[in-house]
Design an enzyme around this catalytic site. Structure first.
Site, PDB file in Angstrom:
ATOM      1  N   TYR A 102      -2.740 -26.211 -12.351  1.00  0.00           N
ATOM      2  CA  TYR A 102      -3.001 -27.390 -11.526  1.00  0.00           C
ATOM      3  C   TYR A 102      -3.852 -28.409 -12.278  1.00  0.00           C
ATOM      4  O   TYR A 102      -3.523 -29.595 -12.341  1.00  0.00           O
ATOM      5  CB  TYR A 102      -3.699 -26.978 -10.230  1.00  0.00           C
ATOM      6  CG  TYR A 102      -4.311 -28.124  -9.472  1.00  0.00           C
ATOM      7  CD1 TYR A 102      -3.519 -29.033  -8.787  1.00  0.00           C
ATOM      8  CD2 TYR A 102      -5.698 -28.298  -9.442  1.00  0.00           C
ATOM      9  CE1 TYR A 102      -4.083 -30.101  -8.093  1.00  0.00           C
ATOM     10  CE2 TYR A 102      -6.268 -29.351  -8.746  1.00  0.00           C
ATOM     11  CZ  TYR A 102      -5.466 -30.247  -8.074  1.00  0.00           C
ATOM     12  OH  TYR A 102      -6.027 -31.310  -7.392  1.00  0.00           O
ATOM     13  N   THR A 132      -1.051 -29.707  -4.658  1.00  0.00           N
ATOM     14  CA  THR A 132      -2.439 -29.251  -4.625  1.00  0.00           C
ATOM     15  C   THR A 132      -2.590 -27.755  -4.360  1.00  0.00           C
ATOM     16  O   THR A 132      -3.707 -27.289  -4.130  1.00  0.00           O
ATOM     17  CB  THR A 132      -3.223 -30.026  -3.550  1.00  0.00           C
ATOM     18  OG1 THR A 132      -2.596 -29.839  -2.279  1.00  0.00           O
ATOM     19  CG2 THR A 132      -3.280 -31.508  -3.884  1.00  0.00           C
ATOM     20  N   GLN A 150      -4.708 -35.139   3.271  1.00  0.00           N
ATOM     21  CA  GLN A 150      -6.008 -35.492   3.857  1.00  0.00           C
ATOM     22  C   GLN A 150      -6.404 -36.940   3.579  1.00  0.00           C
ATOM     23  O   GLN A 150      -6.841 -37.658   4.489  1.00  0.00           O
ATOM     24  CB  GLN A 150      -7.089 -34.557   3.309  1.00  0.00           C
ATOM     25  CG  GLN A 150      -6.897 -33.098   3.696  1.00  0.00           C
ATOM     26  CD  GLN A 150      -8.036 -32.234   3.223  1.00  0.00           C
ATOM     27  OE1 GLN A 150      -9.068 -32.140   3.880  1.00  0.00           O
ATOM     28  NE2 GLN A 150      -7.875 -31.614   2.064  1.00  0.00           N
TER      29      GLN A 150
END
Length: 324
Positions: A142, A78, A27
């Site tokens: 993460y 991610t 993104q």
């Protein structure tokens, strides 16, 4: 300055700059290709197919040969929930890959902006937004991998700016806003978590902020000022819950003829996930405003821009399909 201020015209050869971005289809990388740049500046995004950041030699080669004036590391693993089952891959990208980029930048004498996350915090802060110096305590694989990446950057690249952000969305890629619009067409009712708090952040706003930071680092008379480096927070101004964000998405979409599914607020316990999310992801962004003069628009303003674009694209696609 506000991040949407126009850049002044700068046409001389001396003002040409190249920003090398690790990450291509994500993104933020996509938004960096689409955002406005100062005259003479260019952005080159590098995806995994061209240079995988887990390959130290490949990273060093492209940084050294690119002629880049500044590097932005927007490449990351991610998949928050999947990372719980494959933490070694998350660490290979988010820690080791970040280290490779940072070392290569240091060797080439190039400043680095590294993107990080609100997930380095445990979300247990009550009554205040997280500042850059608050203790970190990630709860997920993460988050731990991203915290390790931050430390690797700090250790390897003296001229670095780590930018933590949160709840990223945009017209491209996988994100909450696009997921809501898709599910809203398929289901009459949606249960949305209403006890996790954060600040939705448009990828487009992140891109503009990063370019503004790069310009200050490379062009400002005080470009050697050490205050330009370190850790910063950037996210949409204001905060909400996932339920609040979903409600706003569908309210905005309804102006384009979209339907409003039944929205039901639920608790985190009602929607268990492999990875534990921070309850409080709100970030204090004052340091970025003080040092760089950068502030984000209200999150609702940027969300409207994104939803308007997505709805316009969906309408055009429907018309094309009807005409085919």
């Amino acid at each position: 300055m506000k991040i949407n201020e126009a850049y002044p015209a700068e046409n001389s050869l001396a003002n040409r700059r190249l920003i090398l971005v690790f990450g291509h289809s994500g993104q933020v990388a996509t938004a960096l290709r689409e955002t406005g740049l100062p005259a003479g500046w260019s952005v080159r995004t590098v995806g995994r197919a061209e240079t995988d950041i887990v390959d130290a030699a490949a990273v060093e080669k492209i940084v050294a040969s690119s002629g880049a004036d500044l590097v932005i590391n927007a490449a990351a693993y991610t998949a928050v929930d999947r990372a719980e089952g494959e933490p070694e891959l998350a660490f290979a990208v988010n820690r080791d890959g970040a280290a490779h980029v940072a070392r290569s930048c240091a060797a080439a004498g190039v400043p680095l902006i590294h993107i990080s996350t609100d997930y380095v915090f445990d979300g247990k802060a009550s009554g205040h937004a997280y500042r850059e110096g608050d203790p970190i305590n990630p709860l997920s694989a993460y988050g731990v991998s991203k915290a390790a990446g931050e430390n690797a950057v700090r250790a390897a690249a003296p001229r670095h700016a780590i930018v933590r952000t949160s709840w990223i969305y945009g017209p491209h890629g996988q994100n909450f806003v696009r997921t809501m619009l898709r599910l809203g067409q398929a289901r009459p009712e949606l249960g949305i978590v209403d006890d996790q708090y954060g600040s939705p952040t448009a990828a487009a706003d992140i891109a503009v902020a990063l370019i503004a930071m790069a310009k200050r680092i490379l062009v400002a008379p005080a470009s050697g000022d050490s205050s330009l480096f370190g850790t910063f927070h950037f996210c949409g101004t204001g905060w909400t819950t996932w339920y609040g964000l979903a409600y706003e998405v569908f309210s905005l979409a309804s102006a384009h003829g979209g339907g409003m599914p039944g929205l039901r607020p639920i608790s985190t316990l009602d929607y268990p996930t492999p990875a534990v999310r921070p309850v409080n992801s709100v970030l204090n962004c004052q340091r970025l405003a003080d040092v760089y003069g950068i502030t984000a628009p209200p999150w609702r303003t940027s969300l409207k821009d994104c939803v308007d674009k997505l709805c316009a694209e969906a309408s055009l696609a429907a018309k094309v399909e009807e005409a085919a």
